[in-house]
Design a protein around this motif. Structure first.
Motif, short mmCIF file in Angstrom:
data_model
loop_
_atom_site.label_atom_id
_atom_site.label_comp_id
_atom_site.label_asym_id
_atom_site.label_seq_id
_atom_site.Cartn_x
_atom_site.Cartn_y
_atom_site.Cartn_z
N LYS A 21 0.84 -1.19 0.00
CA LYS A 21 0.00 0.00 0.00
C LYS A 21 0.88 1.24 0.00
O LYS A 21 2.10 1.17 0.15
CB LYS A 21 -0.93 -0.02 1.21
N ASP A 22 0.23 2.39 -0.16
CA ASP A 22 0.98 3.64 -0.23
C ASP A 22 1.70 3.91 1.09
O ASP A 22 1.08 3.87 2.17
CB ASP A 22 0.03 4.81 -0.53
N GLY A 23 3.00 4.17 1.01
CA GLY A 23 3.79 4.47 2.19
C GLY A 23 4.28 3.27 2.95
O GLY A 23 4.94 3.42 3.99
N GLU A 24 4.00 2.05 2.48
CA GLU A 24 4.43 0.84 3.15
C GLU A 24 5.49 0.13 2.32
O GLU A 24 5.57 0.32 1.10
CB GLU A 24 3.25 -0.10 3.40
N GLN A 26 7.08 -3.41 0.94
CA GLN A 26 6.64 -4.75 0.60
C GLN A 26 7.43 -5.79 1.38
O GLN A 26 8.67 -5.73 1.42
CB GLN A 26 6.79 -5.01 -0.90
N GLN A 78 -0.65 -2.39 -13.15
CA GLN A 78 -0.64 -1.17 -12.35
C GLN A 78 -1.76 -0.21 -12.74
O GLN A 78 -2.29 0.51 -11.88
CB GLN A 78 0.72 -0.47 -12.50
#
Length: 343
Positions: A21-24, A26, A78
């Protein structure tokens, strides 16, 4: 919806589910499961990929075309929006665009502008004959004018790093030798062992026994000191503003003493070839020192072989016929020295 389309939608959904997710960041688990799902997507799209590769005439560049198709599938995932259309619509446009771009890059002579000037694509690996008739490739004939400078710079950096490591090893060995001598001397100077009977004389052990704990502590200190000096000598010195002022000053003093010792090791150790040798400055002349006489081209009139000769003025030849007294002076020029008899 066919079974193939349904399986493709499920595989794409699995890939999207394992994307960060955004800001995380993987995780490894997400990466592994995402790669497996992407491999399943490529397996389902394999017939479509083969069809497009043949359609665009890229069968001779099959590996490159497959890589471009994989990039197109990744971009389609994407940009995929299930509410707008099915995944096959997204992936078809991406595959066509990637293969069209690859064909233009590989077959530049097929463009309309290239056909107008009758341009042709030449491979750098094509074998040609030079002026001497020797077979060679165009790639090997390209000369890089900066290759020598880069090679010398890389070689210099490599030698500098190796020399720095060798100097650090020699410095640590020097410190280890000094510390071991001190521990041995301290062990030999310890108190003598007293026997049970006080009437018998004392005796000392023949060899100094060093505590292994002291040796382990010494190695830890040497390792820490080596790291401090290595950071100071490295090209990218870390920022020490966050350190305590006392600790920063201590490390600076350690590096200063180490630099002096390393310079002495480099000057005296034959392995380094006297890299720090410098020409000695000339000693200043004191007022009491005697100055050697300057060299002169005139003969020494005090020498014995010069005392028998006499020097007279040379009269120009143009005046010999004008003045009678000049003839007498000319005869004196050829006169023998005093005390010398002619034969």
């Amino acid at each position: 919806m066919s079974n193939t389309t349904a399986a493709l939608e499920a595989a794409v959904a699995a890939v999207i589910a394992h994307l960060p997710k955004d800001g995380e960041t993987q995780t490894n688990r997400q990466r592994v499961y995402g790669d497996r799902a992407f491999a399943q997507v490529m397996k389902i799209l394999a017939p479509r990929v083969r069809h497009f590769i043949r359609q665009y005439g890229l069968a001779g560049h099959w590996d490159d075309a497959e890589q471009c198709c994989a990039i197109g599938v990744h971009r389609a995932i994407q940009a995929y929006d299930p509410e707008r259309a099915q995944f096959t619509t997204f992936v078809n446009w991406q595959l066509r665009g990637e293969l069209q771009s690859l064909r233009f890059r590989l077959m530049t002579d097929q463009r309309p502008s290239a056909k107008k000037v009758e341009a042709s694509t030449v491979s750098l690996h094509a074998v040609t004959n030079n002026a001497d008739g020797e077979s060679n490739t165009l790639e090997s004939m390209i000369e890089d004018e900066f290759a020598l400078d880069r090679t010398e710079a890389c070689a210099g950096d490599h030698l500098a790093v190796k020399t720095r490591e060798a100097l650090l090893d020699a410095y640590v060995d020097h410190l280890r030798g000094v510390a071991m001598e001190q521990m041995k001397r301290r062990a030999r100077s310890s108190r003598s062992v007293q026997v049970v009977d006080p009437r018998l004389p004392r005796f000392r052990a023949g060899a100094a026994i060093i505590d292994p704990a002291e040796i382990a502590e010494l190695e830890e200190k040497l390792d820490a000191q080596r790291q401090i000096v290595a950071r100071r000598l490295s090209d990218d010195m870390p920022d020490e503003s966050e350190l305590d002022p006392q600790e920063r000053e201590r490390q600076r003093q350690v590096a200063k003493r180490a630099a002096k010792t390393i310079a002495e090791i480099a000057a005296n150790d034959p392995r380094f070839g006297g890299m720090f040798e410098r020409p000695r400055p000339k000693a200043r002349r004191r007022a009491t020192d005697k100055v050697a006489p300057a060299a002169t081209v005139l003969p020494d009139h005090n020498a014995p072989h010069n005392q028998l000769s006499r020097v007279v003025a040379i009269v120009p030849a143009t005046t010999l016929h004008q003045a009678p007294e000049a003839e007498d002076q000319a005869e004196q020029l050829v006169a023998l020295p005093r005390g010398v008899r002619s034969h």
